[in-house]
Design a protein around this motif. Structure first.
Motif, PDB file in Angstrom:
ATOM      1  N   ASP A 192      41.219  38.478  37.461  1.00  0.00           N
ATOM      2  CA  ASP A 192      41.795  39.547  38.287  1.00  0.00           C
ATOM      3  C   ASP A 192      43.312  39.453  38.306  1.00  0.00           C
ATOM      4  OD1 ASP A 192      41.757  41.721  39.947  1.00  0.00           O
ATOM      5  OD2 ASP A 192      40.942  40.675  41.688  1.00  0.00           O
ATOM      6  N   THR A 193      43.936  40.618  38.287  1.00  0.00           N
ATOM      7  CA  THR A 193      45.382  40.760  38.511  1.00  0.00           C
ATOM      8  C   THR A 193      46.225  39.852  37.617  1.00  0.00           C
ATOM      9  OG1 THR A 193      44.769  39.656  40.589  1.00  0.00           O
ATOM     10  CG2 THR A 193      45.821  41.753  40.767  1.00  0.00           C
TER      11      THR A 193
ATOM     12  N   TRP B 262      45.830  49.258  41.603  1.00  0.00           N
ATOM     13  CA  TRP B 262      45.014  50.412  41.213  1.00  0.00           C
ATOM     14  C   TRP B 262      44.931  51.458  42.285  1.00  0.00           C
ATOM     15  CZ3 TRP B 262      43.436  45.354  40.963  1.00  0.00           C
ATOM     16  CH2 TRP B 262      43.481  44.795  39.691  1.00  0.00           C
TER      17      TRP B 262
ATOM     18  N   TYR C  37      53.007  39.339  43.210  1.00  0.00           N
ATOM     19  CA  TYR C  37      52.386  38.798  44.422  1.00  0.00           C
ATOM     20  C   TYR C  37      52.393  37.270  44.446  1.00  0.00           C
ATOM     21  CZ  TYR C  37      50.698  43.617  44.361  1.00  0.00           C
ATOM     22  OH  TYR C  37      50.611  44.979  44.300  1.00  0.00           O
TER      23      TYR C  37
ATOM     24  N   TRP D  94      36.970  43.828  50.716  1.00  0.00           N
ATOM     25  CA  TRP D  94      36.273  42.878  49.810  1.00  0.00           C
ATOM     26  C   TRP D  94      35.855  41.659  50.619  1.00  0.00           C
ATOM     27  CZ3 TRP D  94      35.161  44.915  45.231  1.00  0.00           C
ATOM     28  CH2 TRP D  94      35.946  45.968  44.780  1.00  0.00           C
TER      29      TRP D  94
ATOM     30  N   ASP E 211      39.773  49.088  41.323  1.00  0.00           N
ATOM     31  CA  ASP E 211      38.883  48.835  42.448  1.00  0.00           C
ATOM     32  C   ASP E 211      38.367  50.174  42.984  1.00  0.00           C
ATOM     33  OD1 ASP E 211      39.665  46.281  41.939  1.00  0.00           O
ATOM     34  OD2 ASP E 211      40.813  45.997  43.793  1.00  0.00           O
TER      35      ASP E 211
ATOM     36  N   GLU F 217      40.761  39.173  52.199  1.00  0.00           N
ATOM     37  CA  GLU F 217      41.228  38.098  51.330  1.00  0.00           C
ATOM     38  C   GLU F 217      42.733  38.123  51.083  1.00  0.00           C
ATOM     39  OE1 GLU F 217      39.602  40.729  50.472  1.00  0.00           O
ATOM     40  OE2 GLU F 217      40.667  41.600  48.757  1.00  0.00           O
ATOM     41  N   TRP F 218      43.412  39.177  51.551  1.00  0.00           N
ATOM     42  CA  TRP F 218      44.873  39.250  51.378  1.00  0.00           C
ATOM     43  C   TRP F 218      45.635  38.775  52.604  1.00  0.00           C
ATOM     44  CZ3 TRP F 218      48.486  40.995  47.606  1.00  0.00           C
ATOM     45  CH2 TRP F 218      47.910  41.232  46.356  1.00  0.00           C
TER      46      TRP F 218
ATOM     47  N   GLU G  60      48.514  47.972  37.974  1.00  0.00           N
ATOM     48  CA  GLU G  60      47.732  46.935  38.614  1.00  0.00           C
ATOM     49  C   GLU G  60      47.342  47.223  40.059  1.00  0.00           C
ATOM     50  OE1 GLU G  60      49.018  42.602  39.039  1.00  0.00           O
ATOM     51  OE2 GLU G  60      47.470  42.788  37.525  1.00  0.00           O
TER      52      GLU G  60
ATOM     53  N   ARG H 205      40.546  42.388  33.041  1.00  0.00           N
ATOM     54  CA  ARG H 205      41.683  41.971  33.857  1.00  0.00           C
ATOM     55  C   ARG H 205      42.180  40.580  33.514  1.00  0.00           C
ATOM     56  NH1 ARG H 205      40.519  44.317  39.919  1.00  0.00           N
ATOM     57  NH2 ARG H 205      39.859  46.401  39.287  1.00  0.00           N
TER      58      ARG H 205
ATOM     59  N   HIS I 289      32.737  38.276  47.721  1.00  0.00           N
ATOM     60  CA  HIS I 289      34.067  37.784  48.071  1.00  0.00           C
ATOM     61  C   HIS I 289      33.920  36.861  49.264  1.00  0.00           C
ATOM     62  CE1 HIS I 289      35.878  40.625  45.330  1.00  0.00           C
ATOM     63  NE2 HIS I 289      37.069  40.142  45.612  1.00  0.00           N
TER      64      HIS I 289
ATOM     65  N   TYR J  61      34.124  34.901  39.634  1.00  0.00           N
ATOM     66  CA  TYR J  61      35.445  35.527  39.768  1.00  0.00           C
ATOM     67  C   TYR J  61      36.444  34.379  39.782  1.00  0.00           C
ATOM     68  CZ  TYR J  61      39.376  37.810  42.258  1.00  0.00           C
ATOM     69  OH  TYR J  61      40.607  38.296  42.638  1.00  0.00           O
TER      70      TYR J  61
ATOM     71  N   HIS K  14      39.821  32.654  44.831  1.00  0.00           N
ATOM     72  CA  HIS K  14      40.561  33.916  44.982  1.00  0.00           C
ATOM     73  C   HIS K  14      42.054  33.609  45.028  1.00  0.00           C
ATOM     74  CE1 HIS K  14      41.464  38.055  46.188  1.00  0.00           C
ATOM     75  NE2 HIS K  14      40.315  38.345  45.606  1.00  0.00           N
ATOM     76  N   HIS K  15      42.846  34.608  45.408  1.00  0.00           N
ATOM     77  CA  HIS K  15      44.306  34.450  45.359  1.00  0.00           C
ATOM     78  C   HIS K  15      44.822  33.332  46.274  1.00  0.00           C
ATOM     79  CE1 HIS K  15      43.853  38.109  43.234  1.00  0.00           C
ATOM     80  NE2 HIS K  15      44.267  38.988  44.138  1.00  0.00           N
TER      81      HIS K  15
END
Ligand code: H79
Length: 576
Positions: free
Chosen positions: A190-191, A559, A149, A258, A235, A40-41, A557, A219, A29, A132, A88-89
């Motif tokens: 993912d997600t 998790w 999100y 992550w 996760d 990462e969030w 989701e 996913r 990550h 990813y 990533h997001h």
């Protein structure tokens, strides 16, 4: 061309082959978020406006990044594939994307494409390069829409037009990854919350069109019928034996994060990681173990240390991990775990059990041709020296019992391996048997569940009692670490066995923070429901009624959000 069912199945089996043998991969990550060092969030958590977040790119210059070092580390750990966050997001492409200038080559002073460098190095070193890609969440793009999100601090939800994102960013970027980086082992989506069946299928077809052998994790979609080639567990989640009917993988953190988090120092020990790898392999899964490199491009020392320690173990005992199939037993063994290769059974024995001088295994119906300790060193004098094995048939309950005498010193302090060469493929008693410790462990995944009843649904099992006595009936559940047990478990739970009923409002009688299958953000809770006497060997039924018995765990989701997850019911022997 029309492909009939069996041909498609054969193709699926083929493309899965390397992955099934691989067992162990590196997750990376890495992104702009490493600069904040808050995971990462952070962009979402702190609602950082896009304009401000973009400025991070001007400072992102990971000059210490060295593809050779990363790949060498993965290889030294015994990992066979690398999955790197291509996006990533936060929406930032860690590779040179033509479809969005918000990428590492065009937007940072670094100007290099680390994914290209990694892909080339993987190719040289024989590892599979994988990506990813956050296909639904994208906080940078004005039009990305996820079920929950979204970046609503910059872009009001009602002004979003999903297909402007999907067709002009997500799909073109996935195509770039599949067409410019050589063979791709898998794309780790993912997600997928909110993604329709049609769009899920479209993404699957899109990947297949560009690289038919590239694997797709589940996913990619929320819809079970469009869930890719294999199942990504939640996760950090290690499932029960046989819980998943598909091939599966556990994505796992080394600490609790992550992306790079400078404050997170809750590292799992190397020993715990080795045990988890063993555990995952024995249940037939793959382990995808994560590192979160810094903004300079360094993998933190704590991570390097741990991966190398795991590598010292895999380099000696990998024979019992790679290309093996799961344990033929559907319950966990208290002394460790089991894997299989063809007609060889590997017993992976935890250090503390070795010193007991021997181990017992019940329910193996095969004859043993040769039993020996894997020395982890081909040249060792003791290599393949036969161990003493006693096999006994317990006529009253029709059961084969096996005792293996172990030499005094174990080749490894953490997990050592005994190989049993059998007279054929393993053939195992399918019943739920009392373990050699006297305990009975019944996993909720294998219970027959009936709905209704005052205390909630009912889970039922049948088991075989060999050595009767007095038992505590213990309920095992995983509890999210930040949840109050009493806030969730305030209802009576009832267990019925051998004409006796025990009931209580379960309490936390024992709390274990990190067991081989349970870890942050969960803790393992043992609740004693009461005590029962079982006087005769034989077959028994046991039932558990509880509000926590779910009919079928639905897809969830977040998790790591379920407060309590029921895991098993056990009979723990307290007296003969
Ligand atoms: O990439 C890693 C996570 O960022 C990603 N999956 C792994 C592999 C992930 N995306 N979504 N989720 C995990 C689930 C969302 C969990 C949440 Fe939360 C719970 C979002 C908000 C509450 C975790 C805790 C993130 C912020 C707080």
């Amino acid at each position: 061309m029309s492909l009939s069912g069996p041909v498609i199945e054969a193709q699926e089996a083929d493309r899965m082959q390397w992955w099934k043998a691989a067992k162990f991969g590196l997750f990376v990550h890495w992104g702009l978020y490493a600069l904040h060092g808050k995971g990462e969030w952070h962009m979402s958590g702190a609602k950082i406006p896009v304009k401000e977040y973009e400025k991070l790119a001007e400072r992102f210059n990971p000059v210490k990044f060295d593809a050779r070092e990363w790949v060498a580390l993965a290889k030294a750990a015994g990992m066979k594939y690398i999955v790197v966050t291509a996006k990533h997001h936060d929406g930032f492409a860690m590779y040179h994307s033509e479809h969005d200038p918000f990428n590492i080559v065009d937007a940072t002073p670094f100007r290099r494409d680390p994914l290209k460098e990694l892909a080339e190095e993987c190719q040289r070193e024989g590892l599979r390069m994988c990506f990813y890609y956050s296909h639904v969440i994208d906080w940078h793009h004005p039009h990305a829409i996820h079920e929950f999100y979204n970046n609503t601090w910059d872009y009001p939800l009602e002004e979003k037009a999903f297909y402007a994102y999907w067709n002009r960013k997500a799909k073109p970027q996935v195509k770039e990854l599949l067409t410019k980086y050589g063979p791709v082992g898998l794309i780790w989506f993912d997600t997928a919350g909110g993604l329709s069946k049609k769009d899920s299928q479209e993404m699957i077809d899109w990947v297949r069109d560009h690289q038919p052998t590239c694997l797709i994790n589940s996913r990619v979609s929320h819809w079970p019928q469009y869930a890719g080639d294999y199942s990504s567990k939640g996760d950090n989640e290690i499932p029960m034996h046989g819980e998943d009917s598909r091939p599966w993988e556990t994505p796992m953190t080394l600490n609790d994060s992550w992306g790079y988090q400078n404050k997170d120092q809750s590292w799992k020990s190397s020993e715990a990681l080795i045990r988890k790898l063993v555990h995952v392999a024995s249940k037939g899964g793959n382990l995808l173990l994560n590192v979160g490199p810094t903004a300079e491009g360094d993998i933190p020392d704590e991570s390097v240390e741990r991966l190398k320690a795991v590598g010292r173990w895999t380099s000696r005992f990998g024979e019992a991990i790679y290309d093996t199939t799961p344990s033929p037993f559907h319950y966990e063994q208290e002394w460790g775990a089991i894997t299989v290769r063809d007609t060889t059974l590997y017993l992976l024995i935890h250090g503390p059990y070795w010193s007991k001088g021997g181990i017992d295994l019940y329910g193996l119906n095969n004859a043993i041709r040769h039993a020996y300790v894997l020395q982890g060193d081909e040249d060792a004098d003791e290599a393949r020296k036969p161990l003493s094995v006693q096999q006994h048939y317990h006529a009253a309950v029709g059961l084969h019992q096996l005792h293996i005498t172990l030499p005094p010193s174990a080749p490894d302090d953490v997990v050592s391996v005994v190989a049993l060469e059998l007279d054929g493929k393993p053939h195992v008693d399918p019943r739920w048997l009392q373990l050699p410790t006297g305990d009975i462990r019944l996993d909720i995944a294998h219970a027959e569940v009936k709905s209704g009843g005052e205390a909630g649904n009912e889970a039922g099992w049948s088991f075989t009692m060999l050595e009767p006595g007095e038992f505590d009936v213990v309920m095992i559940a995983f509890k999210r670490f930040n949840q109050e047990w009493s806030a969730h478990c305030h209802q009576e739970v009832i267990a019925t066995v051998a004409g006796q009923q025990v009931s209580c409002i379960p309490a936390v009688d024992k709390l274990l923070e990190d067991t081989p299958t349970c870890q942050h953000p969960y803790e393992e809770v043992h609740s004693v429901l009461g005590r029962v006497q079982i006087r005769q060997p034989g077959e028994y039924d046991i039932r558990l009624q509880s509000a926590w018995v779910k009919e079928k765990t639905g897809f969830f989701e977040a998790w790591q959000a379920a407060p309590i997850r029921l895991r098993s019911l056990q009979l723990v022997k307290v007296a003969p």
